[in-house]
Structure formats: C-alpha cells, structure tokens
Design an enzyme around this catalytic site. Structure first.
Site, short mmCIF file in Angstrom:
data_model
loop_
_atom_site.label_atom_id
_atom_site.label_comp_id
_atom_site.label_asym_id
_atom_site.label_seq_id
_atom_site.Cartn_x
_atom_site.Cartn_y
_atom_site.Cartn_z
CG ASN A 88 -0.40 -0.22 2.53
OD1 ASN A 88 0.61 -0.88 2.67
ND2 ASN A 88 -1.03 0.33 3.54
CB CYS A 106 -5.35 -1.32 -1.67
SG CYS A 106 -6.68 -0.56 -0.74
CD GLU A 159 -5.44 -5.79 -1.34
OE1 GLU A 159 -4.83 -4.71 -1.21
OE2 GLU A 159 -6.21 -6.23 -0.47
CB CYS A 182 -8.93 -4.26 -4.01
SG CYS A 182 -7.73 -2.94 -3.68
#
Ligand code: THU
Length: 134
Positions: free
Chosen positions: A44, A55, A57, A91
């Site tokens: 992140n 984030c 991801e 996400c």
C-alpha cells in the site's frame, strides 16, 4: 488437498516491508500469481490527502497489467492482524475485471488465515458482460 501458498505468502510479506503507510501505520503486502506462474508484488502507498491512497492489491494488479499480464491464478494478501484482512470493495471490483475464479489467500506475519474465491467475496458484480451485450 489445497496447494501450498507458503511461497506466495512469503512474497507478500516481503512486499509489505516496502509499504508506505505513515498515516494509518497499517502495512499491507500483496503477491499476485499469473496463470504462467509469474509473481508480481505490491504494497500500500498512502498519501497526505488520504483519499489518494492505493491498496497493495491494486499496486500489484496495475504493475502486472502494465507488464503485459492478463490472467491470474491467485493473490496472497498479508497484514499484521490476527483475523484475516480481506481486500476492500474497490480492489474486489478491479480484480474481478480479470476473473472471478481468482483464489484469494489471506495471511498474517506467521500464518495463513483464510482462503476464498473472488466470486464468493464479490457476488452480483457490475462488469464488462453488461457493457458488451448486444
Ligand atoms: N489496505 C490495503 O492495502 N489493502 C487492503 O486489503 C485493506 C487496506 C491499506 C489501505 C491503507 O493504506 C491502509 O491499508 C489502511 O486502510
């Protein structure tokens, strides 16, 4: 028997060490595995505006897409929490674009804490099928 996710979780733990999270102090690492077995990691990245934070991801996903990857098998997500840290709604939407069959492996600094399929975490999605319909 489920596949061994230890190397993927380890990759996410290493990526987490690069997290830029001075505001929340909540460091997250992600490791995305392509169908060819290539692993792309992310952490992140926060911002003083707060709202522009990205984030782990999404960092991993955008890195992968920008490097030419389009199909994915698994993603490992690691945070320093006892209970699982699942991907946020934004996400989930972005990961969904590339397939609902994605396996989501959650973990903390020492162990795996859960496994899910994206299609179970993200039912009734809005996606390309609605836009491309005749
Ligand atoms: N965060 C992630 O990177 N991934 C998640 O799955 C949950 C939240 C980050 C965003 C922000 O930097 C911090 O964790 C606190 O929300």
């Amino acid at each position: 028997m489920s596949t061994d996710a230890t190397p993927l979780l380890e990759a996410a733990r290493s990526a987490r060490l690069h997290a830029y999270a001075p505001f929340s102090k909540f460091q997250v690492g992600a490791a995305l595995e392509t169908t060819e077995g290539v692993v792309i990691t992310g952490c992140n990245v926060e911002n003083a505006t707060y709202g522009l934070t990205v984030c782990a991801e999404r960092v991993a996903l955008f890195k992968a897409i920008s490097e030419g990857h389009r199909t994915f098998r698994r993603i490992a997500i690691v945070a320093d929490t006892e209970s699982p840290t699942p991907p946020c709604g934004a996400c989930r939407q972005l990961l969904w674009e590339f397939g609902g069959d994605l396996e989501i492996i959650l973990g903390n600094l020492t162990q795996e804490t859960g496994r899910y399929r994206l299609k179970d975490l993200f039912p009734l999605p809005f996606d390309a099928r609605l836009l491309l319909r005749q």
